[in-house]
Design a protein around this motif. Structure first.
Motif, PDB file in Angstrom:
ATOM      1  N   ASN A  18      62.481 -85.691   2.827  1.00 48.00           N
ATOM      2  CA  ASN A  18      63.849 -86.328   2.899  1.00 48.00           C
ATOM      3  C   ASN A  18      64.906 -85.393   2.764  1.00 48.00           C
ATOM      4  O   ASN A  18      65.953 -85.388   3.499  1.00 48.00           O
ATOM      5  CB  ASN A  18      63.957 -87.707   2.343  1.00 48.00           C
ATOM      6  N   GLY A  19      64.884 -84.816   1.645  1.00 50.32           N
ATOM      7  CA  GLY A  19      65.770 -83.656   1.261  1.00 50.32           C
ATOM      8  C   GLY A  19      66.088 -82.526   2.352  1.00 50.32           C
ATOM      9  O   GLY A  19      67.189 -81.894   2.635  1.00 50.32           O
ATOM     10  N   ALA A  20      64.876 -82.070   2.908  1.00 46.97           N
ATOM     11  CA  ALA A  20      64.991 -81.341   4.118  1.00 46.97           C
ATOM     12  C   ALA A  20      65.668 -81.595   5.332  1.00 46.97           C
ATOM     13  O   ALA A  20      66.370 -80.870   5.865  1.00 46.97           O
ATOM     14  CB  ALA A  20      63.541 -80.907   4.468  1.00 46.97           C
ATOM     15  N   SER A  21      65.425 -83.186   5.688  1.00 46.11           N
ATOM     16  CA  SER A  21      66.084 -83.587   6.626  1.00 46.11           C
ATOM     17  C   SER A  21      67.769 -83.710   6.675  1.00 46.11           C
ATOM     18  O   SER A  21      68.410 -83.472   7.299  1.00 46.11           O
ATOM     19  CB  SER A  21      65.753 -85.111   7.099  1.00 46.11           C
ATOM     20  N   ALA A  22      68.093 -84.051   5.147  1.00 45.51           N
ATOM     21  CA  ALA A  22      69.331 -83.906   4.703  1.00 45.51           C
ATOM     22  C   ALA A  22      69.787 -82.515   4.909  1.00 45.51           C
ATOM     23  O   ALA A  22      70.962 -82.322   5.232  1.00 45.51           O
ATOM     24  CB  ALA A  22      69.448 -84.382   3.373  1.00 45.51           C
ATOM     25  N   THR A  23      69.149 -81.530   4.482  1.00 47.72           N
ATOM     26  CA  THR A  23      69.466 -79.886   4.922  1.00 47.72           C
ATOM     27  C   THR A  23      69.926 -79.955   6.308  1.00 47.72           C
ATOM     28  O   THR A  23      70.884 -79.212   6.723  1.00 47.72           O
ATOM     29  CB  THR A  23      68.384 -79.274   4.144  1.00 47.72           C
ATOM     30  N   LEU A  24      68.923 -80.236   7.224  1.00 49.75           N
ATOM     31  CA  LEU A  24      68.988 -79.988   8.574  1.00 49.75           C
ATOM     32  C   LEU A  24      70.487 -80.551   8.885  1.00 49.75           C
ATOM     33  O   LEU A  24      71.365 -80.019   9.670  1.00 49.75           O
ATOM     34  CB  LEU A  24      67.694 -80.397   9.396  1.00 49.75           C
ATOM     35  N   ALA A  25      70.576 -82.004   8.653  1.00 51.85           N
ATOM     36  CA  ALA A  25      71.683 -82.624   9.003  1.00 51.85           C
ATOM     37  C   ALA A  25      72.978 -81.756   8.362  1.00 51.85           C
ATOM     38  O   ALA A  25      74.066 -81.829   9.015  1.00 51.85           O
ATOM     39  CB  ALA A  25      71.581 -83.863   8.498  1.00 51.85           C
ATOM     40  N   ALA A  26      73.061 -81.437   7.441  1.00 52.65           N
ATOM     41  CA  ALA A  26      74.238 -80.769   6.626  1.00 52.65           C
ATOM     42  C   ALA A  26      74.299 -79.436   7.292  1.00 52.65           C
ATOM     43  O   ALA A  26      75.525 -79.126   7.266  1.00 52.65           O
ATOM     44  CB  ALA A  26      73.963 -80.493   5.131  1.00 52.65           C
ATOM     45  N   MET A  27      73.519 -78.616   7.774  1.00 49.29           N
ATOM     46  CA  MET A  27      73.929 -77.496   8.259  1.00 49.29           C
ATOM     47  C   MET A  27      74.095 -77.616   9.661  1.00 49.29           C
ATOM     48  O   MET A  27      74.423 -76.406  10.410  1.00 49.29           O
ATOM     49  CB  MET A  27      72.484 -76.598   8.382  1.00 49.29           C
ATOM     50  N   ALA A  28      74.503 -78.582  10.429  1.00 50.60           N
ATOM     51  CA  ALA A  28      74.851 -79.093  11.682  1.00 50.60           C
ATOM     52  C   ALA A  28      76.019 -78.514  11.848  1.00 50.60           C
ATOM     53  O   ALA A  28      76.955 -79.078  11.028  1.00 50.60           O
ATOM     54  CB  ALA A  28      74.355 -80.315  12.165  1.00 50.60           C
ATOM     55  N   ASP A  29      76.524 -77.811  13.087  1.00 44.56           N
ATOM     56  CA  ASP A  29      77.796 -77.727  13.194  1.00 44.56           C
ATOM     57  C   ASP A  29      78.454 -78.663  13.994  1.00 44.56           C
ATOM     58  O   ASP A  29      79.102 -78.468  14.988  1.00 44.56           O
ATOM     59  CB  ASP A  29      78.068 -76.332  14.148  1.00 44.56           C
ATOM     60  N   ASP A  30      78.726 -79.673  13.042  1.00 44.21           N
ATOM     61  CA  ASP A  30      79.194 -81.051  13.681  1.00 44.21           C
ATOM     62  C   ASP A  30      80.434 -81.396  13.018  1.00 44.21           C
ATOM     63  O   ASP A  30      80.513 -82.699  12.867  1.00 44.21           O
ATOM     64  CB  ASP A  30      78.344 -82.142  14.310  1.00 44.21           C
ATOM     65  N   LYS A  31      80.914 -80.576  11.999  1.00 44.61           N
ATOM     66  CA  LYS A  31      81.650 -80.975  10.824  1.00 44.61           C
ATOM     67  C   LYS A  31      83.304 -80.535  11.088  1.00 44.61           C
ATOM     68  O   LYS A  31      83.269 -79.478  11.556  1.00 44.61           O
ATOM     69  CB  LYS A  31      81.257 -80.663   9.502  1.00 44.61           C
TER      70      LYS A  31
END
Length: 282
Positions: free
Chosen positions: A157-170
């Protein structure tokens, strides 16, 4: 903003040739602007004046061992988290293990099969990345951290959070103010269909690791997810290990009794250390 640092007297035993590792208990403010998050900072006893760092995000089971029995501190962290904190510190990084489930009242985490019943504050796409960025800003405020050399590493689940955090949508130029790299071990790659329409675009390199025998998340879904992003020209790669299970790198007898897990664990550690050295030390 750096809020508080509470050193604790904990030395993790290391081989004679390795460095001793110290652990600090710290607190920082999530980027949600309200949640105070506790973390554990692993560092070499003879750390340099400034070092690169890694933020670590736990999986659905939380930061602590199932044997913690209400005692939630550095001594009761799960064996996987202690092992990775120690490994990273011995290789020259300050590694911050984040307990964001504890910060919202769920230090024991969640059992498998409970995804639909979990509260929104542990959402790995919409909320956990905010805690990861709180950890990043905290580390960047420390004088002993190289501020533009901090990576994000997560499990399940923390890896999924990592993928979401690394997305260029911020907002903002994340290539300048964000994480230098992302590492995701056996993530769920559905990510609430956030990237189904436009595809996944990481702002810095992302490396994904998982096994073909994963019993909790879909290897096929992650293969498709990574292939689509890579096909669009983004710096993302997946290493898949034949026969390895979920949590294959956990140093427990049950996981390491599977030969494929032993092989995958050693290869993953070597790959991650090489990748981090390339991104954070050169």
């Amino acid at each position: 903003m750096r809020l508080s640092v509470a050193p604790i007297a904990l030395i993790i035993a290391a081989p004679v040739a390795a460095q001793q590792v110290q652990v600090e208990e710290v607190q920082f403010l999530s980027r949600d602007g309200k949640t105070q998050v506790k973390g554990y900072l692993f560092k070499p006893a003879n750390a340099p004046a400034k070092a690169p760092a890694v933020v670590m995000m736990h999986g659905r089971g939380g930061a602590y061992s199932s044997l913690a029995k209400g005692k939630y501190d550095a001594t009761t962290l799960a064996s996987r988290h202690k092992a990775w904190g120690k490994l990273l510190a011995e290789n020259g990084y300050l590694a911050l293990m984040v307990d964001d489930f504890g910060a919202v009242g769920h230090p024991t985490g969640f059992a498998a099969g409970t995804y639909a019943d979990r509260p929104p504050e542990v959402d790995e796409v919409n909320f956990r990345p905010l805690h990861a960025y709180g950890a990043l800003r905290y580390l960047q405020s420390r004088p002993d951290i190289v501020p533009n050399r901090v990576a994000l590493l997560g499990w399940s689940n923390g890896a999924s959070a990592t993928l979401a955090a690394m997305a260029d949508d911020k907002p903002g130029d994340m290539r300048k103010i964000g994480f230098a790299a992302g590492v995701a071990l056996y993530p769920g790659c559905g990510l609430k269909k956030r990237f189904d329409k436009d595809g996944y675009k990481p702002y810095h390199p992302v490396r994904v690791f998982m096994g073909t025998a994963d019993e909790e998340v879909s290897p096929k879904l992650c293969e498709t997810f990574v292939a689509r992003s890579k096909g669009n020209g983004h710096d993302i790669a997946l290493r898949m290990f034949e026969g390895a299970t979920h949590s294959y790198d956990t140093p427990t007898k049950s996981r390491q009794s599977v030969e494929a897990n032993v092989t995958a664990k050693a290869a993953t550690e070597a790959d991650i250390l090489a990748s981090l050295a390339e991104r954070l030390k050169t």
